[in-house]
Design an enzyme around this catalytic site. Structure first.
Site, PDB file in Angstrom:
ATOM      1  N   LYS A  69       0.852  -1.187   0.000  1.00 39.28           N
ATOM      2  CA  LYS A  69       0.000   0.000   0.000  1.00 39.28           C
ATOM      3  C   LYS A  69       0.890   1.240   0.000  1.00 39.28           C
ATOM      4  CE  LYS A  69      -1.123   1.461   3.943  1.00 39.28           C
ATOM      5  NZ  LYS A  69      -0.360   2.733   3.937  1.00 39.28           N
TER       6      LYS A  69
ATOM      7  N   ASP B 154      -5.092   0.383   8.678  1.00 39.89           N
ATOM      8  CA  ASP B 154      -4.975   0.229   7.226  1.00 39.89           C
ATOM      9  C   ASP B 154      -5.563  -1.077   6.705  1.00 39.89           C
ATOM     10  OD1 ASP B 154      -3.745   2.675   6.778  1.00 39.89           O
ATOM     11  OD2 ASP B 154      -1.726   1.867   7.029  1.00 39.89           O
TER      12      ASP B 154
END
Length: 283
Positions: free
Chosen positions: A10, A134
């Site tokens: 990410k 996240d």
């Protein structure tokens, strides 16, 4: 039959800290893209739940209290599975390695155990964000505008794919320590995201008007981040250099795959002890 899931890195192209709740959680506004590089998880049926870790980045990662096991217990604490993680992403590096692994475990075990696919709902995102802020965005691994404490997700389909180089100087940075060092926690949100970009150049122009509010604090804690950003920004054809997440991984954006590969070769040639990976971001 054994199943596999890809845990894509990410990358926070932007990360604006817009406030802090009474419980200590930070409010964010972030544009996230996922990379073509990442970890690999495999799953097989078993009576008990087990995890083994291998791969080039396995040494720095303990099995105990791993986010993958947390995701498994969150999904169904009564079921077993044999899980293997092949670790390619550096640990504590600001590119969501642990969160991406937990998210891939959630996807893979849902298939293995014949459970419904993870839904896009605030209730679901709020629940799995207890594993890590996240994790919700990593479950879907799509280009996303992420806000709140990470539970509000807006998928974006109109942004151009980017050619990038990810660079980690082999230092681990504590996200909690960086947040504590950030002096201003009530910053403006991202600028309005245009509904159309004529190409990569216009997208990068918009990105350059935004920021990562954790970058200065992380650089003050770990000077190697400054060295990393300098190495990226001075590489040939670099269009934008910035830190991802809480660091220490930084990224550079380049006009095409050849330029990104050449930059990765140039950077790794000068810093053979760093983790350097060319990739694409987005589609």
């Amino acid at each position: 039959m054994m199943l596999e899931e890809f845990a894509r890195a990410k990358v926070n192209l932007t990360l604006h800290i817009t406030g802090q709740r009474e419980n200590g959680y930070h409010m964010l506004d972030s544009l996230v893209m996922f990379a073509s590089t990442g970890d690999i998880l495999s799953f097989d049926h078993a009576t008990d739940l087990s995890l083994r870790i291998d791969g080039p980045e396995a040494r720095a990662l303990p099995v105990e209290n791993n986010s993958i096991l947390s995701a498994a217990h969150n999904l169904d604490s009564t079921k077993g599975a044999s899980i293997r993680l092949t670790k390619h992403l550096p640990v504590s590096s600001g590119i969501g390695g642990g969160s991406a692994d937990a998210a891939a475990a959630y996807r893979g075990l849902s298939k293995l155990w014949n459970l419904p696919e993870p839904p896009l709902s605030q209730d679901f995102c709020a629940r799995i964000s207890r594993i890590g802020a996240d994790v919700p965005v990593c479950v879907f691994s799509r280009t996303t505008r992420m806000s709140g404490i990470g539970e509000r997700l807006e998928f974006l389909t109109h942004l151009p794919m980017l050619h990038a180089v990810l660079v980690n100087p082999r230092v681990a940075v504590s996200t909690q320590a960086v947040f504590k060092t950030v002096t201003n926690k009530s910053n403006p949100a991202m600028g309005e995201l245009p509904s159309f970009f004529s190409g990569q150049a216009s997208f990068i122009s918009w990105l350059s008007q935004n920021r990562n509010d954790m970058q200065s604090a992380a650089m003050s804690l770990e000077p190697a981040i400054s060295d990393t950003l300098n190495a990226i920004s001075s590489s040939h054809a670099c269009q934008l250099a910035r830190m991802s997440g809480s660091g220490a991984t930084c990224f550079g954006i380049y006009p095409d795959a050849g330029a990104a590969e050449n930059a990765a070769s140039q950077i790794s040639g000068k810093h053979s002890d760093w983790w350097v990976q060319s990739c694409t971001l987005g589609a």
